[in-house]
Motif scaffolding. Structure first.
Motif, PDB file in Angstrom:
ATOM      1  N   LYS A  39       0.872  -1.170   0.000  1.00 13.87           N
ATOM      2  CA  LYS A  39       0.000   0.000   0.000  1.00 13.87           C
ATOM      3  C   LYS A  39       0.910   1.221   0.000  1.00 13.87           C
ATOM      4  O   LYS A  39       2.041   1.158   0.510  1.00 13.87           O
ATOM      5  N   SER A  82      -6.536  -2.579  -2.269  1.00 12.97           N
ATOM      6  CA  SER A  82      -7.205  -3.802  -1.791  1.00 12.97           C
ATOM      7  C   SER A  82      -7.877  -4.591  -2.911  1.00 12.97           C
ATOM      8  O   SER A  82      -7.663  -5.789  -3.050  1.00 12.97           O
ATOM      9  N   THR A 100      -1.161  -5.497   4.153  1.00 14.58           N
ATOM     10  CA  THR A 100      -2.241  -5.744   5.131  1.00 14.58           C
ATOM     11  C   THR A 100      -3.254  -6.728   4.537  1.00 14.58           C
ATOM     12  O   THR A 100      -4.459  -6.532   4.640  1.00 14.58           O
ATOM     13  N   SER A 102      -5.151  -9.969   4.287  1.00 12.36           N
ATOM     14  CA  SER A 102      -5.602 -11.084   5.120  1.00 12.36           C
ATOM     15  C   SER A 102      -5.727 -12.382   4.330  1.00 12.36           C
ATOM     16  O   SER A 102      -6.233 -12.393   3.211  1.00 12.36           O
ATOM     17  N   THR A 150     -11.751  -7.433   3.537  1.00 16.91           N
ATOM     18  CA  THR A 150     -12.500  -8.243   4.490  1.00 16.91           C
ATOM     19  C   THR A 150     -13.275  -7.310   5.420  1.00 16.91           C
ATOM     20  O   THR A 150     -14.287  -7.696   5.987  1.00 16.91           O
ATOM     21  N   TYR A 170      -8.188   3.526   2.160  1.00 14.55           N
ATOM     22  CA  TYR A 170      -8.449   3.917   3.552  1.00 14.55           C
ATOM     23  C   TYR A 170      -8.089   5.382   3.782  1.00 14.55           C
ATOM     24  O   TYR A 170      -8.684   6.044   4.626  1.00 14.55           O
ATOM     25  N   ASP A 188      -8.770  -2.858   9.864  1.00 14.97           N
ATOM     26  CA  ASP A 188      -7.836  -3.402  10.850  1.00 14.97           C
ATOM     27  C   ASP A 188      -7.361  -2.321  11.819  1.00 14.97           C
ATOM     28  O   ASP A 188      -7.098  -1.180  11.404  1.00 14.97           O
TER      29      ASP A 188
HETATM   30  N1  GLU Z   1      -6.754  -6.929   6.144  1.00 12.85           N
HETATM   31  C1  GLU Z   1      -7.974  -6.618   5.458  1.00 12.85           C
HETATM   32  C2  GLU Z   1      -7.993  -7.193   4.049  1.00 12.85           C
HETATM   33  O1  GLU Z   1      -7.073  -7.782   3.609  1.00 12.85           O
HETATM   34  C3  GLU Z   1      -8.247  -5.128   5.432  1.00 12.85           C
HETATM   35  C4  GLU Z   1      -7.097  -4.265   5.017  1.00 12.85           C
HETATM   36  C5  GLU Z   1      -6.936  -4.089   3.530  1.00 12.85           C
HETATM   37  O2  GLU Z   1      -7.928  -3.927   2.805  1.00 12.85           O
HETATM   38  O3  GLU Z   1      -5.794  -4.074   3.094  1.00 12.85           O
HETATM   39  O4  GLU Z   1      -8.973  -7.086   3.365  1.00 12.85           O
END
Ligand code: GLU
Length: 272
Positions: A39, A82, A100, A102, A150, A170, A188
């Motif tokens: 990111k 994302s 980040t 998941s 997520t 975000y 998160d």
């Molecule tokens: N960890 C979560 C995901 O992978 C939220 C953070 C994000 O979007 O990077 O969806």
């Protein structure tokens, strides 16, 4: 004009042969670059600051790439929002993603994961003067999160009647929160803590309530890339063992961020 001596030409020819032998998709350095997705707008995690890249995801990526034979100047950082992560891995736009990201069963149908290298949990960020205290207080409110995360799915589970305000990033949610366009944002706790600590927002936001999900941050890979998967898992374990993991966390997420010590550092890894 100078003429090259025959021996210099021979040396050059030999050098390019060596380079060719190490080329292709060998990942052991030797001049090759590696494209890593992160990111660019998540302070403390993955953040582009001019020509510098900072954050915990970046630190883990550098460590892992280093163990795979890449020097820092051989890393090409690529922004991975994302909702684009799976398609970027499938297309081979990047070799690995540290963003980040998941690990979920749904995503595993499209991509592979190594790790996890951290376990976060979803939380809620509101303006400092808000009377929202946790996820139950989001009923009937304007709540921002990011498409393809997520976080959106978890919010819908917690608040089935709420229609999330879905943004692309975000950082866009954080700026809308500051401007009063929305009442809260959710994702998160790591990401939320990053914005709360950012100079532009200092004192303006607060994190509320307990975490209400388990987010295992994996290293996204192309499906079938078991070789990289194994190398990444080994490197993460080394990073924890030699103290670099804990240092990277403290340096990037700050002393105020309290991570879940039961889940961290992660012990169970993805089978490659
Ligand atoms: N960890 C979560 C995901 O992978 C939220 C953070 C994000 O979007 O990077 O969806």
């Amino acid at each position: 004009m100078k003429f090259r001596s025959a021996s210099a030409v021979a040396v050059l020819a030999a050098a390019s042969l060596t380079l060719a032998a190490c080329g292709g998709d060998s990942d052991s350095g030797s001049g090759d670059k590696v494209k890593i997705g992160i990111k660019f707008d998540q302070p403390g995690l993955g953040f582009k600051d001019g020509s510098k890249y900072t954050g915990f995801d970046v630190a883990v990526a550098k460590y892992v790439a280093g163990k795979m034979g890449y020097k820092e100047n051989q890393i090409e950082w690529v922004q991975s929002p994302s909702k684009q992560r799976e398609s970027m891995l499938k297309a081979g736009t990047v070799k690995m993603i540290f963003a980040t990201y998941s690990i979920t069963d749904k995503r595993k149908k499209e991509v592979a994961f190594a790790g996890p290298y951290f376990v976060a949990g979803q939380s809620v960020l509101v303006r400092a003067d808000s009377n929202i205290n946790d996820v139950t207080g989001l009923k009937g409110k304007k709540v921002c999160s990011v498409t393809g995360s997520t976080s959106v799915d978890n919010l819908k589970k917690e608040q089935p009647n709420l229609v999330p305000q879905e943004y692309d990033t975000y950082s866009a949610c954080a700026s809308a929160l500051k401007d009063g366009v929305i009442d809260a944002m959710t994702t998160d706790d790591t990401i939320l803590a990053g914005y709360a600590n950012q100079t532009a927002y200092k004192g303006k936001f607060k994190l509320v309530g307990n975490t209400f999900s388990t987010e295992k941050y994996g290293v996204g890979l192309k499906q079938g890339d078991t070789d990289t998967c194994k190398k990444v898992n080994t490197a993460i374990q080394e990073m924890v063992k030699d103290g670099s993991w804990e240092k990277a966390l403290k340096d990037n997420l700050g002393a105020d961020y309290k991570f879940n010590a039961e889940n961290n550092p992660p012990k169970a890894f993805e089978a490659c």
